[in-house]
Enzyme design. Structure first.
Site, PDB file in Angstrom:
ATOM      1  CE1 TYR A 457      34.570  48.327  42.657  1.00 15.72           C
ATOM      2  CE2 TYR A 457      34.402  50.510  41.680  1.00 15.72           C
ATOM      3  CZ  TYR A 457      35.072  49.312  41.815  1.00 15.72           C
ATOM      4  OH  TYR A 457      36.236  49.101  41.131  1.00 15.72           O
ATOM      5  CB  SER A 537      37.405  45.042  43.400  1.00  7.27           C
ATOM      6  OG  SER A 537      38.553  45.377  42.658  1.00  7.27           O
ATOM      7  CG  ASP A 620      42.216  38.660  42.372  1.00  5.83           C
ATOM      8  OD1 ASP A 620      42.606  39.248  41.347  1.00  5.83           O
ATOM      9  OD2 ASP A 620      41.355  39.119  43.130  1.00  5.83           O
ATOM     10  CG  HIS A 655      39.356  40.773  40.593  1.00  7.15           C
ATOM     11  ND1 HIS A 655      39.871  41.057  41.846  1.00  7.15           N
ATOM     12  CD2 HIS A 655      38.670  41.884  40.223  1.00  7.15           C
ATOM     13  CE1 HIS A 655      39.512  42.274  42.204  1.00  7.15           C
ATOM     14  NE2 HIS A 655      38.785  42.801  41.252  1.00  7.15           N
TER      15      HIS A 655
END
Length: 686
Positions: A457, A537, A620, A655
């Site tokens: 991430y 993301s 989203d 999302h």
């Protein structure tokens, strides 16, 4: 495998000049709303048809789906919240649907269902969001999430009878729910009502906190706090356990924030600004009368605990527990003690202190992993927490602060196979010499190079901590390796770790990820052409960027709901909240940095790329699907070798939050089967 003919994607001649640089944007028309523009909708349908045809031909898809259905088929409970004599918690019954909200009358009493969101829609697209119970346990406020969007509609239920009251609050978003101490109503966050038909495209500005009194229309809700002079601030709030103070954290989109309190015992509800700058992090975790207990990064890169007495005319912060080498992540005031959670190389330890900050021992844990979600009250020794790890299912413990005894409140009974898995922590060295940790899961008998999935991430100070997740087990059972890396940009080592991966330092995140990939192969953990990478993301941005920079390293890439157009990200919905993380494309220094890694703009022509499966969702409204649409259109148009470059667009989904379990299973089965095909993982029914 079937031959792939990608759908034709129209190119336009959109060009813009930025600081002397001409930038083409040939797929800007894909920014149009897929639900309103038939041209975009047809393009999505054509892309999904090609992708589904390809995925249908993968034999591993059904094997993964069947096994994950088995692995998710166990009962698990959330940490209970005690209100009065009642205990409230979510119960997840198996591999389908959503968690069901239950209430238990007394610790050993009978359970009954309060809310079953599985009855709200046939396709599981309507979900239970945030919920909060009044202090007396009589009323429940709960948020309804439709289609995975961030918008919420709040309703109220009478706990004793299950009756749904007439109260309805709309246009809540990025909200907490917390009750007035007397149970007369609750506080929530909302944005102004968007124009008709524009809810999923609306810019998120003028966030505000309101109080809704039971039995009154929303139009009469009382404003608690707003900043019309700073419309882009995000306001988070919490009501102290004694009901006296509303504590408000206001942020431009980073962890650093301003701090405001409102004394709810005063008729005027006047905001008292304690911190007006955005230079540090603040988290009020409890109070004793007028004294606040706070976690902060001021003068403490890894955070410390302080107090502040609001009774003083000019209150000053007083150290309670100073900064340690470990990183303070959370704290709770429970049973007359301070419980503080620290990260040590991404693993949790819980220390106890008395109210003067003197050490008072530790909260013993059943193993190395993560303690999450402590629940309890300042004067009640009874509390609950969750323990979990990659090889330890989520187990709820009851903890008595007074006696220091922890006992299992509920432990799931899992399908067999977990005892065959081992988890190790490794450290690799990044390009600039930084030591980067990662957790590696594998089957005990897998000792040589194996097909490997690497997840990362690296942003927004978000920590990746050990948790139990059945899709990880499904991959590892087949003889694959699963690695999760703690990149810079996260918060695992405090504020400096985050700062080293944001704005002009963003390349450090990509260097860390690339170094991890090279380490896995050099150490004989990942097979030479058997490494797949995944991120969602901000992690989708990570995957897109490193594929462009080092395509030869990876066999497959799985970017999900990614931020792919770094020149226009701040123009959509809440994208402006990410400006402190990425920098503004309207400022030259930031623009030139963003152009070095923006996935949409840095595709390496005439290089052989890994197989790519992009995933996104039509509803989203956080990272709008246009990012993924434009990126995959550009990838498909480039000369990047013979491996497939596909996109799957989920409908009636957002999302990530609010998905029923069967949709989660289907999505991971697609991704794991795709990764298995290109990493060489030989998948067999388990």
């Amino acid at each position: 495998m079937p031959a792939i003919t990608y759908p034709k994607t129209e190119r336009s001649d959109v060009r813009e000049e930025h600081f002397g640089v001409t930038v083409a944007d040939p797929y800007r028309w894909l920014e149009n709303d897929v639900r309103a523009d038939t041209k975009v909708a047809d393009w999505v349908e054509d892309q999904n048809q090609v992708t589904d045809t390809y995925l249908d031909a993968l034999p591993a898809r059904k094997a993964f789906q069947d096994r994950m259905t088995e692995l998710f088929d166990y009962e698990r409970l959330s940490v209970p919240q005690k209100r009065g004599a009642r205990y409230f918690y979510l119960r997840f019954a198996g591999s389908t649907g959503h968690g069901v909200l239950h209430v238990r009358e007394g610790l050993d009493g009978a359970d009954r269902v309060l809310i079953d969101p599985n009855a709200w829609s046939k396709d599981g697209s309507v979900a239970l969001g945030e919920w909060s119970v009044s202090d007396d346990g009589e009323h429940l406020a709960y948020a309804v999430q439709d289609g995975g969007a961030d918008w919420r509609t709040i309703r109220v239920l009478k706990v004793a009878t299950g009756e749904i009251l007439g109260d309805e609050v709309r246009w809540a978003r990025f909200t907490a729910l917390d009750w007035m101490k007397d149970g007369s109503g609750f506080f929530y966050c909302r944005y102004p009502e968007p124009e008709a038909g524009m809810a999923l495209q609306a810019s998120v500005e003028n966030h505000a906190i309101y109080f809704h009194r039971l039995g009154t229309p929303q139009a009469e809700d009382r404003l608690l706090y707003a900043t019309p002079d700073q419309p882009r601030l995000l306001h988070l709030f919490e009501i102290t356990k004694d009901g006296r103070y509303a504590v408000i954290i206001s942020s431009p989109g980073t962890m650093a924030a301003a701090l405001t309190v409102v004394d709810l015992t005063e008729a005027a509800w006047r905001p008292r600004k304690l911190i007006e700058d955005f230079d540090n992090e603040w988290n009020v975790f409890g109070n004793r009368g007028t004294k606040l207990f706070i976690g902060t990064s001021r003068d403490a890169e890894r955070r410390k605990l302080v107090t502040l007495d609001l009774a003083e005319a000019n209150p000053v912060f007083t150290d309670l527990v100073g900064e340690r080498e470990a990183v303070l992540t959370s704290a709770w005031l429970i049973g007359g003690r301070v419980l503080a959670s620290y990260l040590v190389d991404a693993k949790t330890e819980i220390l106890r202190y008395d109210l003067e900050g003197r050490p008072d021992g530790v909260v013993e844990q059943p193993g190395i992993g993560s303690v999450l979600g402590f629940q309890g009250d300042p004067d009640d020794p009874e509390s609950f927490f969750v323990f979990t790890s990659y090889d330890a299912p989520t187990t709820v413990y009851r903890y008595d602060v007074e006696t220091r005894e922890a006992s299992i409140w509920t432990k799931p009974q899992l399908p067999p196979g977990l005892d065959r898995i081992v988890v190790e922590q490794h450290f690799c060295t990044s390009k600039d010499g930084t030591r980067v940790p990662m957790f590696v899961m594998r089957r005990k008998d897998v000792t040589g190079p194996a097909p490997t999935l690497l997840y990362g991430y690296g942003g927004f100070s978000i920590n990746l901590v050990p948790i139990y997740f059945p899709p990880y087990q499904a991959w590892v059972e087949q003889g694959g390796v699963l690695a999760v890396v703690n990149l810079r940009g996260g918060g695992e080592y405090g504020r400096a770790w985050h700062e080293a991966g944001r704005l002009g330092n963003k390349q450090n995140v990509f260097d860390d990820f690339i170094a991890t990939a090279e380490y896995l192969q050099a150490q004989g953990i990942a097979s030479p052409d058997g490494l797949a990478i995944k991120g969602e993301s901000n992690g989708g941005l990570l995957v897109g960027a490193v594929v462009n920079q080092r395509p030869e390293l990876f066999a497959a890439a799985l970017p999900g709901v990614g931020v792919m157009d770094m020149l226009r990200y701040d123009r959509f919905t809440g994208g402006h909240l990410w400006l402190p993380e990425y920098g503004s494309p309207a400022e030259e220094a930031h623009f030139r940095n963003l152009m070095t890694y923006s996935p949409y703009h840095t595709i390496a022509q005439s290089k052989t790329y890994p197989a790519i499966l992009v995933t996104t969702a039509d509803m989203d409204d956080r990272v709008v699907p246009a990012h993924s649409f434009k990126y995959i259109a550009a990838v498909q148009a480039a000369d990047l070798g013979p491996r497939p470059h596909l996109i799957h667009v989920e409908t009636r989904s957002g999302h990530g939050m609010g998905k029923p379990t069967e949709k989660v299973i289907a999505e991971y089965a697609d991704q794991w089967a795709f990764a298995a095909r290109w990493t060489g993982l030989d998948v067999k029914p388990v």
